[in-house]
Write a protein that holds these residues in place. Structure first.
Motif, PDB file in Angstrom:
ATOM      1  N   LEU A   1       0.835  -1.199   0.000  1.00  0.00           N
ATOM      2  CA  LEU A   1       0.000   0.000   0.000  1.00  0.00           C
ATOM      3  C   LEU A   1       0.869   1.247   0.000  1.00  0.00           C
ATOM      4  O   LEU A   1       1.867   1.319   0.716  1.00  0.00           O
ATOM      5  CB  LEU A   1      -0.900   0.000   1.238  1.00  0.00           C
TER       6      LEU A   1
ATOM      7  N   GLN B   1      -6.643   2.427   0.380  1.00  0.00           N
ATOM      8  CA  GLN B   1      -6.504   1.970   1.764  1.00  0.00           C
ATOM      9  C   GLN B   1      -7.636   1.050   2.184  1.00  0.00           C
ATOM     10  O   GLN B   1      -7.437   0.105   2.957  1.00  0.00           O
ATOM     11  CB  GLN B   1      -6.434   3.178   2.687  1.00  0.00           C
ATOM     12  N   GLU B   2      -8.849   1.299   1.667  1.00  0.00           N
ATOM     13  CA  GLU B   2      -9.991   0.465   2.033  1.00  0.00           C
ATOM     14  C   GLU B   2      -9.808  -0.965   1.540  1.00  0.00           C
ATOM     15  O   GLU B   2     -10.119  -1.923   2.252  1.00  0.00           O
ATOM     16  CB  GLU B   2     -11.277   1.068   1.459  1.00  0.00           C
TER      17      GLU B   2
ATOM     18  N   TYR C   1      -3.798   0.820  11.084  1.00  0.00           N
ATOM     19  CA  TYR C   1      -4.795   1.866  11.296  1.00  0.00           C
ATOM     20  C   TYR C   1      -4.717   2.445  12.705  1.00  0.00           C
ATOM     21  O   TYR C   1      -4.785   3.663  12.893  1.00  0.00           O
ATOM     22  CB  TYR C   1      -6.199   1.311  11.055  1.00  0.00           C
TER      23      TYR C   1
ATOM     24  N   HIS D   1      -3.324   1.329  -4.120  1.00  0.00           N
ATOM     25  CA  HIS D   1      -3.203   2.634  -3.473  1.00  0.00           C
ATOM     26  C   HIS D   1      -4.466   2.933  -2.679  1.00  0.00           C
ATOM     27  O   HIS D   1      -4.576   3.983  -2.062  1.00  0.00           O
ATOM     28  CB  HIS D   1      -2.989   3.733  -4.522  1.00  0.00           C
TER      29      HIS D   1
ATOM     30  N   VAL E   1       3.248  -0.847   4.109  1.00  0.00           N
ATOM     31  CA  VAL E   1       3.086   0.551   3.690  1.00  0.00           C
ATOM     32  C   VAL E   1       4.420   1.068   3.182  1.00  0.00           C
ATOM     33  O   VAL E   1       5.427   1.022   3.897  1.00  0.00           O
ATOM     34  CB  VAL E   1       2.579   1.437   4.847  1.00  0.00           C
TER      35      VAL E   1
ATOM     36  N   VAL F   1      -3.451   6.604   5.738  1.00  0.00           N
ATOM     37  CA  VAL F   1      -4.441   5.556   6.022  1.00  0.00           C
ATOM     38  C   VAL F   1      -5.539   6.133   6.910  1.00  0.00           C
ATOM     39  O   VAL F   1      -5.327   6.409   8.085  1.00  0.00           O
ATOM     40  CB  VAL F   1      -3.780   4.336   6.705  1.00  0.00           C
TER      41      VAL F   1
END
Length: 360
Positions: A35, A194-195, A222, A192, A206, A234
């Motif tokens: 991510l 985050q969900e 998170y 890319h 990350v 995030v």
């Protein structure tokens, strides 16, 4: 031994360093998401693992075997791209069968395997169609079936859902995760979004500027972001200017208790972070622990909740908070009104230095 081991991987394009001494392990049957924002190196790392962009330095081992210098054709992986990359002149059946035919698999086995995979991805009756006759979501399912056809040890997904609309994307991400768990295939996905990472990954990697900033479960990434960049990237985060004291941290004229004090000294400038959903309101009175009286500057309706912009210290600092519809009604909260909120000590995160300007 981990199933996939990346050690001290560096990739340079001329004078530009896309990956800078990256090390990572992935366990068997694990679903890992890379991510980060555009240009952070996540796709370059995936392509290095696949052998599509050979690294400038470092090693890649899969199932104990050094594959660092092997061409893609000799590596054990299946890959799904954002663009699907289906053969437009071949039927769905032929697209899925492509890798098996290249391996000279007997025709009866190919037929059975194609039927099995199309059933798994929910397209049992679409084999005779061509890609142009399918929706984007259906094409992506075909691409996934094709990648799985040869039973690879590693499945690589390069932003596979980003070209789809929001509803199809949300539906497919659950299907892909369910299929991965059912098959037990080790999977790496670049995103890319985050969900997507939070809902699909067992662990999230990350990345930022060619290095790994943090590796952890979705809950860790998170709830305990290691850097201000991750806290900002995030989810939504408040960044407030504070100063350490003997008792905790001072926000304006308000003294706040903190659980995770870190290695800060008195009078150190710090950034105080808290998620909007962690700002407490119900039952809070002025004078309570970590209570702050604020003015409600703006209320933004977001369907199931309101996002409020709150002014602290007469507007010297602003705080974003999420208020449920029920809370809005019960407390009769309106723009221009005032309310007491609490910043719970166990939800405050501190970083060294004053807050930096955030990109919008």
């Amino acid at each position: 031994m981990s199933y996939l081991e990346v050690e001290n991987l560096t990739k340079k394009f001329g004078d530009f360093t896309a990956l800078d001494n990256v090390s990572l392990t992935v366990e068997e049957s694990e679903f890992v998401c890379f991510l980060g924002p555009s240009g952070c190196g996540k796709t370059t790392l995936l392509r290095a693992i696949a052998g599509l962009d050979i690294q400038s330095a470092g090693t890649v081992r899969q199932a104990g075997k050094d594959i660092s210098d092997l061409p893609p054709s000799e590596r054990d992986f299946g890959i799904v791209f954002q663009s699907y990359a289906l053969f437009p002149n071949l039927t769905v059946n032929k697209n899925v069968a492509y890798g098996l035919e290249n391996r000279k698999t007997p025709k009866d086995q190919i037929t059975a395997r194609v039927a099995e995979l199309l059933g798994l991805v929910g397209l049992p009756d679409q084999g005779a169609k061509y890609p142009a006759q399918l929706s984007g979501g259906q094409q992506q399912r075909v691409a996934l079936a094709r990648a799985l056809a040869t039973s690879p040890g590693l499945l690589l997904l390069d932003e596979p859902l980003s070209a789809l609309d929001a509803k199809v994307r949300a539906h497919l991400r659950h299907e892909i995760k369910d299929l991965q768990e059912k098959l037990g295939v080790t999977t790496i996905m670049v995103t890319h979004d985050q969900e997507e990472a939070l809902t699909m990954a067992d662990r999230i990697v990350v990345m930022n500027h060619g290095v790994i900033d943090q590796v952890g479960s979705p809950q860790e990434i998170y709830g305990q972001p290691a850097t201000p960049f991750i806290a900002d990237f995030v989810g939504t985060m408040n960044f407030l200017s504070g100063r350490m004291t003997a008792a905790g941290v001072k926000l304006g004229d308000v003294e706040l208790a903190v659980e995770a004090r870190g290695e800060f000294s008195n009078s150190d400038d710090v950034t105080i972070c808290i998620r909007p959903e962690d700002v407490a309101t119900r039952g809070v009175k002025p004078g309570d622990a970590n209570a702050v009286e604020v003015g409600i500057e703006e209320l933004e309706f977001l369907g199931s909740f309101y996002r409020a912009t709150l002014a602290i210290d007469g507007g010297a600092a602003r705080l974003t908070a999420d208020f449920s519809i029920n809370l809005m009604r019960d407390l009769d909260l309106t723009e221009g009104g005032r309310v007491a909120v609490a910043l719970p000590a166990d939800h405050l995160i501190l970083y060294a230095g004053a807050p930096e300007a955030r990109e919008i």
